[in-house]
Design a protein around this motif. Sequence first.
Motif, PDB file in Angstrom:
ATOM      1  N   HIS A   1       0.940  -1.032   0.093  1.00 40.59           N
ATOM      2  CA  HIS A   1      -0.120  -0.204  -0.060  1.00 40.59           C
ATOM      3  C   HIS A   1       0.820   0.972   0.033  1.00 40.59           C
ATOM      4  CE1 HIS A   1      -2.769  -3.051   1.483  1.00 40.59           C
ATOM      5  NE2 HIS A   1      -3.688  -2.237   0.846  1.00 40.59           N
ATOM      6  N   GLY A   2       2.296   1.291  -0.376  1.00 41.17           N
ATOM      7  CA  GLY A   2       3.121   2.287  -0.489  1.00 41.17           C
ATOM      8  C   GLY A   2       2.880   3.084  -1.663  1.00 41.17           C
ATOM      9  N   ALA A   3       3.999   4.180  -1.744  1.00 40.97           N
ATOM     10  CA  ALA A   3       3.682   5.056  -2.554  1.00 40.97           C
ATOM     11  C   ALA A   3       3.772   4.588  -3.902  1.00 40.97           C
ATOM     12  CB  ALA A   3       5.126   6.054  -2.529  1.00 40.97           C
ATOM     13  N   ASP A   4       4.458   3.391  -4.475  1.00 39.02           N
ATOM     14  CA  ASP A   4       4.536   2.743  -5.497  1.00 39.02           C
ATOM     15  C   ASP A   4       3.059   2.525  -6.143  1.00 39.02           C
ATOM     16  OD1 ASP A   4       4.531   0.786  -3.665  1.00 39.02           O
ATOM     17  OD2 ASP A   4       5.635  -0.585  -4.816  1.00 39.02           O
ATOM     18  N   HIS A   5       2.219   1.789  -5.045  1.00 37.11           N
ATOM     19  CA  HIS A   5       0.793   1.469  -5.304  1.00 37.11           C
ATOM     20  C   HIS A   5       0.171   2.958  -5.862  1.00 37.11           C
ATOM     21  CE1 HIS A   5      -3.391   0.587  -4.797  1.00 37.11           C
ATOM     22  NE2 HIS A   5      -3.373   1.197  -3.820  1.00 37.11           N
ATOM     23  N   THR A   6       0.325   3.759  -4.833  1.00 35.76           N
ATOM     24  CA  THR A   6      -0.251   5.079  -5.086  1.00 35.76           C
ATOM     25  C   THR A   6      -0.071   5.696  -6.644  1.00 35.76           C
ATOM     26  OG1 THR A   6      -0.425   6.003  -2.756  1.00 35.76           O
ATOM     27  CG2 THR A   6      -0.432   7.410  -4.376  1.00 35.76           C
ATOM     28  N   MET A   7       1.212   5.576  -7.095  1.00 36.23           N
ATOM     29  CA  MET A   7       1.463   6.129  -8.249  1.00 36.23           C
ATOM     30  C   MET A   7       0.904   5.136  -9.406  1.00 36.23           C
ATOM     31  SD  MET A   7       3.043   8.901  -7.713  1.00 36.23           S
ATOM     32  CE  MET A   7       3.371   9.344  -9.528  1.00 36.23           C
ATOM     33  N   ARG A   8       0.774   4.020  -9.096  1.00 29.35           N
ATOM     34  CA  ARG A   8       0.144   3.100 -10.238  1.00 29.35           C
ATOM     35  C   ARG A   8      -1.208   3.411 -10.329  1.00 29.35           C
ATOM     36  NH1 ARG A   8       3.512  -0.859  -7.962  1.00 29.35           N
ATOM     37  NH2 ARG A   8       1.608  -1.387  -6.552  1.00 29.35           N
ATOM     38  N   VAL A   9      -1.935   3.812  -9.227  1.00 32.71           N
ATOM     39  CA  VAL A   9      -3.192   4.169  -9.178  1.00 32.71           C
ATOM     40  C   VAL A   9      -3.661   5.437  -9.869  1.00 32.71           C
ATOM     41  CG1 VAL A   9      -5.239   4.634  -7.788  1.00 32.71           C
ATOM     42  CG2 VAL A   9      -3.919   2.969  -7.146  1.00 32.71           C
ATOM     43  N   TYR A  10      -2.523   6.698  -9.562  1.00 32.26           N
ATOM     44  CA  TYR A  10      -2.470   7.778 -10.464  1.00 32.26           C
ATOM     45  C   TYR A  10      -2.483   7.566 -11.797  1.00 32.26           C
ATOM     46  CZ  TYR A  10      -0.658  12.361 -11.697  1.00 32.26           C
ATOM     47  OH  TYR A  10      -0.468  13.316 -12.352  1.00 32.26           O
ATOM     48  N   HIS A  11      -1.547   6.778 -12.154  1.00 28.91           N
ATOM     49  CA  HIS A  11      -1.333   6.561 -13.639  1.00 28.91           C
ATOM     50  C   HIS A  11      -2.698   5.533 -14.406  1.00 28.91           C
ATOM     51  CE1 HIS A  11       2.424   8.387 -13.853  1.00 28.91           C
ATOM     52  NE2 HIS A  11       3.425   7.646 -12.861  1.00 28.91           N
ATOM     53  N   ASN A  12      -3.135   4.862 -13.470  1.00 28.28           N
ATOM     54  CA  ASN A  12      -4.225   4.329 -14.031  1.00 28.28           C
ATOM     55  C   ASN A  12      -5.535   5.204 -14.387  1.00 28.28           C
ATOM     56  OD1 ASN A  12      -3.255   1.530 -14.030  1.00 28.28           O
ATOM     57  ND2 ASN A  12      -3.936   1.104 -12.188  1.00 28.28           N
ATOM     58  N   ALA A  13      -5.502   6.127 -13.281  1.00 26.92           N
ATOM     59  CA  ALA A  13      -6.778   7.073 -13.489  1.00 26.92           C
ATOM     60  C   ALA A  13      -6.189   7.841 -14.701  1.00 26.92           C
ATOM     61  CB  ALA A  13      -6.639   7.838 -12.151  1.00 26.92           C
ATOM     62  N   GLN A  14      -5.215   8.173 -14.839  1.00 25.63           N
ATOM     63  CA  GLN A  14      -4.929   9.314 -15.889  1.00 25.63           C
ATOM     64  C   GLN A  14      -5.291   8.377 -17.157  1.00 25.63           C
ATOM     65  OE1 GLN A  14      -3.502  12.362 -15.305  1.00 25.63           O
ATOM     66  NE2 GLN A  14      -4.099  11.645 -13.271  1.00 25.63           N
TER      67      GLN A  14
END
Length: 199
Positions: A28-41
């Motif tokens: 659930h770290g920053a790498d997960h957050t960044m993947r979610v961010y890129h998925n959303a984009q």
Amino acid sequence: MTALDKDTIIKDAIGYVKKLFAGNSDGHGADHTMRVYHNAQMIMEAFPEADSFVISLAALLHDADDYKLFNTENNMNARSFMDSKALSSEIEEQVCSVINSVSFSKNKGRRPETLEGKIVQDADRLDALGAIGIARTFAYGGKAGRPLEDSIKHFYDKLLLLKDEMNTEVAREIAQKRHELLISFLEEYYEETGYRYEQ
């Protein structure tokens, strides 16, 4: 607020979550957050009418107050960041509303009311599928002291259900492929271990 202002806030939000999740190794770290961010984009490219700023902020801050990680109330960490940027109460409430619609355990069977919520929810759920979903499941299980069999049970309690709960066609197509990988993994796991989870 100008586009430049928004870009700066998004950049600062990325820095904020990287500090917030420093040292996290449970999936659930920053790498997960960044993947979610890129998925959303990626997903929101199909929806030009969606509020890209709200989506981006919500994707970046969606785990900032996750109950599994933080003992906060009322999205305190997310609100703290937005307050530091003097965002309007309207934007803050929109972002928090999207964040609160993302969690699988808290929103099982319920779809977000807004397009922005649907996009971020799909973006987060995609990261629980496929190879990365398998890796995250066992990373979290190891940190939580969960036996392998309990992590396998998690596939049936959550992961295998996600394909049919996607909100957008873009996410459904990606989810189908990642779902098939989960099935293949389980079959190989059962063959290698002689164990089979019975629902």
